[in-house]
Design a protein around this motif. Structure first.
Motif, PDB file in Angstrom:
ATOM      1  N   LYS A 163      -4.835   8.330   5.994  1.00 56.18           N
ATOM      2  CA  LYS A 163      -5.648   8.893   4.920  1.00 56.18           C
ATOM      3  C   LYS A 163      -4.914   8.669   3.608  1.00 56.18           C
ATOM      4  O   LYS A 163      -3.746   9.057   3.475  1.00 56.18           O
ATOM      5  CB  LYS A 163      -5.898  10.388   5.139  1.00 56.18           C
ATOM      6  N   ARG A 164      -5.592   8.045   2.647  1.00 54.11           N
ATOM      7  CA  ARG A 164      -4.918   7.677   1.414  1.00 54.11           C
ATOM      8  C   ARG A 164      -5.677   8.226   0.207  1.00 54.11           C
ATOM      9  O   ARG A 164      -6.904   8.283   0.201  1.00 54.11           O
ATOM     10  CB  ARG A 164      -4.776   6.161   1.316  1.00 54.11           C
ATOM     11  N   PHE A 165      -4.905   8.621  -0.809  1.00 55.47           N
ATOM     12  CA  PHE A 165      -5.467   9.198  -2.015  1.00 55.47           C
ATOM     13  C   PHE A 165      -4.859   8.525  -3.241  1.00 55.47           C
ATOM     14  O   PHE A 165      -3.670   8.215  -3.273  1.00 55.47           O
ATOM     15  CB  PHE A 165      -5.197  10.706  -2.067  1.00 55.47           C
ATOM     16  N   ASP A 166      -5.684   8.295  -4.232  1.00 57.48           N
ATOM     17  CA  ASP A 166      -5.276   7.759  -5.525  1.00 57.48           C
ATOM     18  C   ASP A 166      -5.331   8.950  -6.485  1.00 57.48           C
ATOM     19  O   ASP A 166      -6.379   9.258  -7.055  1.00 57.48           O
ATOM     20  CB  ASP A 166      -6.246   6.653  -5.943  1.00 57.48           C
ATOM     21  N   PRO A 202      -4.623  -1.799   5.071  1.00 59.59           N
ATOM     22  CA  PRO A 202      -4.551  -0.419   4.563  1.00 59.59           C
ATOM     23  C   PRO A 202      -5.931   0.094   4.167  1.00 59.59           C
ATOM     24  O   PRO A 202      -6.781  -0.668   3.686  1.00 59.59           O
ATOM     25  CB  PRO A 202      -3.639  -0.539   3.333  1.00 59.59           C
ATOM     26  N   SER A 203      -6.164   1.374   4.402  1.00 59.65           N
ATOM     27  CA  SER A 203      -7.432   1.966   3.991  1.00 59.65           C
ATOM     28  C   SER A 203      -7.445   2.110   2.467  1.00 59.65           C
ATOM     29  O   SER A 203      -6.399   2.211   1.827  1.00 59.65           O
ATOM     30  CB  SER A 203      -7.617   3.338   4.643  1.00 59.65           C
ATOM     31  N   ASP A 204      -8.630   2.100   1.882  1.00 58.15           N
ATOM     32  CA  ASP A 204      -8.746   2.265   0.433  1.00 58.15           C
ATOM     33  C   ASP A 204      -8.477   3.719   0.055  1.00 58.15           C
ATOM     34  O   ASP A 204      -9.045   4.640   0.660  1.00 58.15           O
ATOM     35  CB  ASP A 204     -10.150   1.870  -0.034  1.00 58.15           C
ATOM     36  N   PRO A 205      -7.638   3.940  -0.951  1.00 54.23           N
ATOM     37  CA  PRO A 205      -7.354   5.329  -1.360  1.00 54.23           C
ATOM     38  C   PRO A 205      -8.529   5.925  -2.120  1.00 54.23           C
ATOM     39  O   PRO A 205      -9.212   5.231  -2.882  1.00 54.23           O
ATOM     40  CB  PRO A 205      -6.123   5.185  -2.258  1.00 54.23           C
ATOM     41  N   ARG A 206      -8.779   7.219  -1.911  1.00 56.94           N
ATOM     42  CA  ARG A 206      -9.866   7.922  -2.582  1.00 56.94           C
ATOM     43  C   ARG A 206      -9.363   8.549  -3.870  1.00 56.94           C
ATOM     44  O   ARG A 206      -8.290   9.150  -3.916  1.00 56.94           O
ATOM     45  CB  ARG A 206     -10.448   9.012  -1.683  1.00 56.94           C
ATOM     46  N   LEU A 207     -10.156   8.423  -4.936  1.00 58.59           N
ATOM     47  CA  LEU A 207      -9.795   9.031  -6.205  1.00 58.59           C
ATOM     48  C   LEU A 207      -9.679  10.540  -6.026  1.00 58.59           C
ATOM     49  O   LEU A 207     -10.576  11.192  -5.490  1.00 58.59           O
ATOM     50  CB  LEU A 207     -10.850   8.708  -7.268  1.00 58.59           C
ATOM     51  N   SER A 208      -8.552  11.082  -6.487  1.00 59.88           N
ATOM     52  CA  SER A 208      -8.279  12.509  -6.374  1.00 59.88           C
ATOM     53  C   SER A 208      -7.603  12.972  -7.651  1.00 59.88           C
ATOM     54  O   SER A 208      -7.134  12.171  -8.461  1.00 59.88           O
ATOM     55  CB  SER A 208      -7.380  12.793  -5.167  1.00 59.88           C
ATOM     56  N   ALA A 209      -7.533  14.278  -7.814  1.00 59.24           N
ATOM     57  CA  ALA A 209      -6.897  14.824  -9.011  1.00 59.24           C
ATOM     58  C   ALA A 209      -6.290  16.179  -8.696  1.00 59.24           C
ATOM     59  O   ALA A 209      -6.784  16.915  -7.827  1.00 59.24           O
ATOM     60  CB  ALA A 209      -7.913  14.965 -10.142  1.00 59.24           C
ATOM     61  N   TRP A 229      -0.005   9.042  -8.485  1.00 57.61           N
ATOM     62  CA  TRP A 229       0.574   8.714  -7.185  1.00 57.61           C
ATOM     63  C   TRP A 229      -0.509   8.200  -6.248  1.00 57.61           C
ATOM     64  O   TRP A 229      -1.602   8.756  -6.187  1.00 57.61           O
ATOM     65  CB  TRP A 229       1.235   9.948  -6.560  1.00 57.61           C
ATOM     66  N   ILE A 230      -0.169   7.147  -5.512  1.00 55.14           N
ATOM     67  CA  ILE A 230      -1.063   6.600  -4.489  1.00 55.14           C
ATOM     68  C   ILE A 230      -0.369   6.713  -3.135  1.00 55.14           C
ATOM     69  O   ILE A 230       0.817   6.377  -2.994  1.00 55.14           O
ATOM     70  CB  ILE A 230      -1.407   5.133  -4.787  1.00 55.14           C
ATOM     71  N   THR A 231      -1.089   7.215  -2.152  1.00 54.09           N
ATOM     72  CA  THR A 231      -0.529   7.396  -0.815  1.00 54.09           C
ATOM     73  C   THR A 231      -0.029   6.063  -0.257  1.00 54.09           C
ATOM     74  O   THR A 231      -0.696   5.035  -0.407  1.00 54.09           O
ATOM     75  CB  THR A 231      -1.596   7.969   0.138  1.00 54.09           C
ATOM     76  N   PRO A 232       1.149   6.054   0.396  1.00 52.48           N
ATOM     77  CA  PRO A 232       1.681   4.805   0.967  1.00 52.48           C
ATOM     78  C   PRO A 232       0.674   4.102   1.869  1.00 52.48           C
ATOM     79  O   PRO A 232      -0.168   4.736   2.517  1.00 52.48           O
ATOM     80  CB  PRO A 232       2.894   5.284   1.767  1.00 52.48           C
ATOM     81  N   GLU A 233       0.767   2.779   1.915  1.00 53.63           N
ATOM     82  CA  GLU A 233      -0.221   1.974   2.626  1.00 53.63           C
ATOM     83  C   GLU A 233      -0.224   2.205   4.131  1.00 53.63           C
ATOM     84  O   GLU A 233      -1.230   1.938   4.789  1.00 53.63           O
ATOM     85  CB  GLU A 233       0.014   0.493   2.327  1.00 53.63           C
ATOM     86  N   MET A 234       0.873   2.718   4.685  1.00 57.64           N
ATOM     87  CA  MET A 234       0.891   2.893   6.140  1.00 57.64           C
ATOM     88  C   MET A 234       0.203   4.188   6.588  1.00 57.64           C
ATOM     89  O   MET A 234       0.030   4.422   7.783  1.00 57.64           O
ATOM     90  CB  MET A 234       2.330   2.873   6.672  1.00 57.64           C
ATOM     91  N   MET A 235      -0.213   5.037   5.639  1.00 56.40           N
ATOM     92  CA  MET A 235      -0.827   6.303   6.008  1.00 56.40           C
ATOM     93  C   MET A 235      -2.316   6.118   6.325  1.00 56.40           C
ATOM     94  O   MET A 235      -3.009   5.343   5.639  1.00 56.40           O
ATOM     95  CB  MET A 235      -0.666   7.313   4.873  1.00 56.40           C
TER      96      MET A 235
END
Length: 267
Positions: free
Chosen positions: A155-158, A5-12, A147-153
């Motif tokens: 593009k992922r966001f934390d 899985p790609s690492d999720p990027r910190l978001s707000a 919320w963290i984007t599911p691992e199968m996506m």
């Protein structure tokens, strides 16, 4: 072969709320149709944190002490709200401190021409606050969801969700680039629009609207959600009892729902 899985990027993102005639209203913006994430969807103002959001120099220009991740995310939330809606959750430095009054429409309107340049990284948001002797009211934000984007996506966001009372008399307006509309809606009103096919609302946004719909006023929302623990939500894929593909979230997150059909996720 299992893909890492790609690492999720910190978001707000921030739910800016005000009292309506019957129930609280939340500011929602409509994502541009040509944007690469949640195109055309109704969302709360928000986006990815950038490197300046973690600049140590912010310590002198922020109210509240929240530690590195929470401070970075809160700065990103305030910056994104300014870029996407024009609302500025800030105080004059000579009136700083928890609970101090936020700047009025005179300041938000004066700084409005800087929204685009700050968004495009042509101007520094920190520099803008320093130049006008302002501090960000990070203490006015209530941690509301994580919320963290599911691992199968791909593009992922934390993403950290925050709740904040609307600055008095400031006027929200969409930016015309990432967003094409800005509207104040009751949480249940927005959910009804989605059910009627009048709006696209992605799963995390929908769940946080469901949560917000429990509040009967801004004061009630601040008291109610300010006292609740925030549980991290990392949805995972599976099938329900009838064999339909779903995303599952933890019951302890408190959304009153633990599964959503993949056909309803809209991501």
């Amino acid at each position: 072969m299992t893909k890492t899985p790609s690492d999720p990027r910190l978001s707000a993102t921030v739910l800016i709320i005000r009292d309506g005639e019957k129930m609280p209203e939340v500011l929602m913006v409509k994502r541009h149709y040509e944007i690469d994430f949640a195109a055309g969807a109704l969302v709360f103002p928000g986006g990815k944190a950038n490197d300046e959001d973690s600049d140590a120099a912010w310590d002198a220009f922020t109210d509240g002490d929240f530690g590195p991740v929470q401070q970075d995310a809160r700065i990103a939330a305030v910056r994104e709200a300014f870029e996407e809606s024009g609302l500025l959750l800030a105080r004059h430095a000579n009136r700083r401190g928890p609970g101090g009054p936020l700047v009025g429409p005179d300041i938000s309107e004066m700084l409005a021409p800087h929204r685009g340049p700050v968004d495009r990284r042509e101007e520094s948001f920190l520099g803008l606050m320093r130049q006008h002797d302002l501090v960000l009211a990070l203490d006015s934000l209530i941690h509301f969801g994580h919320w963290i984007t599911p691992e199968m996506m791909p593009k992922r966001f934390d993403t950290h969700f925050y709740l904040a009372p609307a600055p008095k008399d400031q006027i929200a307006a969409h930016d015309g680039r990432e967003t094409t509309d800005a509207v104040w809606l009751g949480a249940q009103e927005a959910l009804n629009m989605e059910l009627a096919g009048e709006a696209t609302i992605i799963f995390p946004t929908r769940m946080n609207l469901v949560k917000l719909a429990r509040a009967i006023s801004v004061a009630d929302a601040a008291e109610r959600f300010g006292a609740e623990d925030v549980v991290k939500v990392l949805p995972y894929a599976g099938k329900d009892e009838s064999g339909q593909p779903c995303l599952f979230i933890p019951e302890e997150a408190g959304y009153g729902q633990t599964a959503e059909l993949l056909s309803r996720v809209n991501v």
